[in-house]
Every structure is written in C-alpha cells, then in structure tokens.
Design an enzyme around this catalytic site. Structure first.
Site, PDB file in Angstrom:
ATOM      1  N   ASP A  62      -0.448  -2.597   1.077  1.00  0.00           N
ATOM      2  CA  ASP A  62      -1.633  -1.695   0.473  1.00  0.00           C
ATOM      3  C   ASP A  62      -3.011  -2.306   0.953  1.00  0.00           C
ATOM      4  OD1 ASP A  62      -2.728   0.003  -1.434  1.00  0.00           O
ATOM      5  OD2 ASP A  62      -3.265  -1.245  -2.639  1.00  0.00           O
ATOM      6  N   SER A  91      -6.311   4.121  -4.985  1.00  0.00           N
ATOM      7  CA  SER A  91      -5.110   4.786  -4.635  1.00  0.00           C
ATOM      8  C   SER A  91      -4.598   5.250  -6.026  1.00  0.00           C
ATOM      9  CB  SER A  91      -4.076   3.163  -4.660  1.00  0.00           C
ATOM     10  OG  SER A  91      -4.413   2.550  -3.638  1.00  0.00           O
ATOM     11  N   GLN A 105       0.884   6.730   0.759  1.00  0.00           N
ATOM     12  CA  GLN A 105      -0.003   6.570  -0.081  1.00  0.00           C
ATOM     13  C   GLN A 105      -0.977   7.856  -0.133  1.00  0.00           C
ATOM     14  OE1 GLN A 105      -3.575   3.425  -0.768  1.00  0.00           O
ATOM     15  NE2 GLN A 105      -1.624   2.475  -1.325  1.00  0.00           N
TER      16      GLN A 105
END
Length: 299
Positions: free
Chosen positions: A213, A234, A284
């Site tokens: 991430d 996110s 994502q």
C-alpha cells in the site's frame, strides 16, 4: 544484518484477547494523521492467518476501508471462520475502533495443490537494486540543491523524517523540479527493513500486504502533477499471492494506473522476485480530490 524486522516484532505482532479477537497497535502514522492502510491490511491478514492451520496458505484477500482510522487508539480485529473446506478456507475480518467498523476484509486460504496449467507475464527489465539510490539518498540529493524552494525543502524533510520500516529504491524517480505530466507507471525495488528469514509463508504475505500500500495510489497522480492534492484515501485493496517469496529480500514493485475519473483512481501492481517469478498481484481504488495550482517553477 540480523536485526529483526520491526514489521515482525512490532507492527504485525497482534495481541490475542480471545480465540478470534486481536488488538493491534501503530508504528508509523502518515502526515495525514490517518492510519496507514497497509498496516490495517497487514494486521487483518495476521488475524485471519491465526484462525487457519499452518498448512493452509493465503492466496487472495479483498478488503474495503469504510472509515478513517484513528491513530490515537488501538484497532480491534474480529475474525469470523466463514468456511473451512477440504481445499479452501475463508476467514472474514472486521477492524473496529470506537465501536464501529473501520475496515472489512475477506481472506481465502488454500492447501497446496499442483497443476500443469501455469503461465505468467514477463518481468520488466530494470537495473538491479545495487545500482540504484534509496529514497532517502534521492531526497538528500535534492536537499543539497541551494535553489530548492523552501516549501519543497520542508516537504522533503518531512518525508525524510518518517520512520517507514521499508527499504525503497525507485527505478525511475520523478524529477522533483518538473511538473510535466508523466505516464501513470512506476517501478520500485522494495523490501522489509531488517531480517525475517525462513518462516511460515503467511508471515511474508502479511509483510507484503503492508508494503503493497506504500506509494501505490500515488501512481494515479503522475499524469496530473499540475494539481494540488486536497484529499486522497484508499477505498478498497485486493491481493493475489502466486508463488513463495521473502519479503525481506528485494522485490520489484511494478505499479500502473489504467484509469482515473469521478474523483477516483485505479491502480494495479505486481511484485516480482529477483529471479523473474511473479509473486503477488495487487489492485486498489482510491478517492483522489485535487485543485488547480498556478504553474510555478520549483526553483
């Protein structure tokens, strides 16, 4: 050396409160003062992994960030044993703060199975990590420029001061003095700081979840460098684990953003082992709100 990775000793070291209830604490908090999404994904995967047998390995996870994490209090992880099958098992994880879910996740585990059906993409040809500068070295290089504007100097100093437990070597670092749009693609060599060693593969998967991430959603910003970021967070995160790897060894993180619009950006990533084996695939989507800035030189 043999210094144990802080990702194992601290960040991903959950406290068991009940059979399927765990408490996680925080190591690194970004400048946004929201919890780092990779930490929540990694800790949730640790919790799920503690609810399956050692022989089962994670092959995929799918999660949603539903509320901003509060860095001032710990996170509770509640695991539900959704299904335990002969080949596949599913565990559901809910991360809770202030009595409300901040994150929900489904993790699927599989017992090892051989198959003659195999293929993968080809790893990009890039310089090895030994030939590249770390993110810290690159920032230090920029800070040595006497003409660097003070606001950018402050920004780089803030990044430099962050205690991120990841080693990063960008392959083609963006020019800090240039606001020209760039192709929405980046390549990094990444690894966990410190030593993890040969252990249950689920441990390395949890560390990779944390690493995956970091700077991922920023790939969608590269074509839009003339804009100032007002808000970026996110929304969801997915990972698929393909082959064994060591998260404390250098891996190439290939990131690209095929689309952005509607105040959202989509990014996809591949983590490659040095021998060219595709180890992990990630995806994502995040909220990205920007505003126009005057076209100014950074010098």
């Amino acid at each position: 050396g043999d210094l144990r990775s802080v990702l194992i000793t601290s960040v991903l070291n959950l406290e068991r409160l009940e059979l399927d209830l765990f408490r996680g604490r925080h190591h690194w908090v970004p400048a946004t003062q929201r919890l780092f999404g990779g930490q929540i994904v990694g800790q949730a995967l640790v919790a799920a992994a503690r609810a399956v047998s050692r022989a089962e390995q994670v092959h995929s996870l799918h999660c949603y960030f539903v509320r901003a994490g509060d860095p001032k209090v710990p996170v509770l992880y509640k695991v539900e044993r959704t299904r335990t099958g002969k080949s596949f098992s599913v565990r559901s994880v809910k991360a809770i703060q202030h009595g409300q879910p901040i994150f929900i996740c489904q993790v699927s585990f599989q017992l090892s199975q051989e198959s003659p059906m195999q293929h993968q993409f080809t790893m990009p040809a890039v310089p090895p990590p030994e030939e590249l500068l770390t993110q810290e070295e690159l920032i230090q290089k920029f800070l040595q420029n006497p003409n660097l504007a003070e606001r950018y100097r402050k920004h780089l100093n803030k990044i430099q001061a962050e205690d991120v437990p990841i080693d990063i070597k960008p392959v083609n670092p963006p020019d800090v003095f240039c606001l020209e749009p760039q192709e929405p693609k980046q390549l990094f060599w990444v690894r966990a700081r410190g030593y993890i060693g040969e252990t249950d593969m689920k441990v390395h998967c949890c560390v990779a979840a944390y690493i995956s991430d970091y700077a991922f959603l920023g790939t969608a910003l590269l074509p839009h460098r003339l804009y100032r970021i007002k808000f970026m967070v996110s929304l969801d995160h997915s990972m698929w684990f393909h082959a064994p790897f060591r998260a404390d060894h250098w891996m190439l993180y290939e990131c690209e953003s095929p689309w952005a619009g509607g105040c959202r950006g989509l990014v996809q990533g591949r983590l490659w082992r040095r021998d060219g084996v595709l180890a992990v695939t990630c995806a994502q989507e995040g909220v990205i709100r920007v505003e126009q800035t005057p076209n100014q030189s950074k010098l």
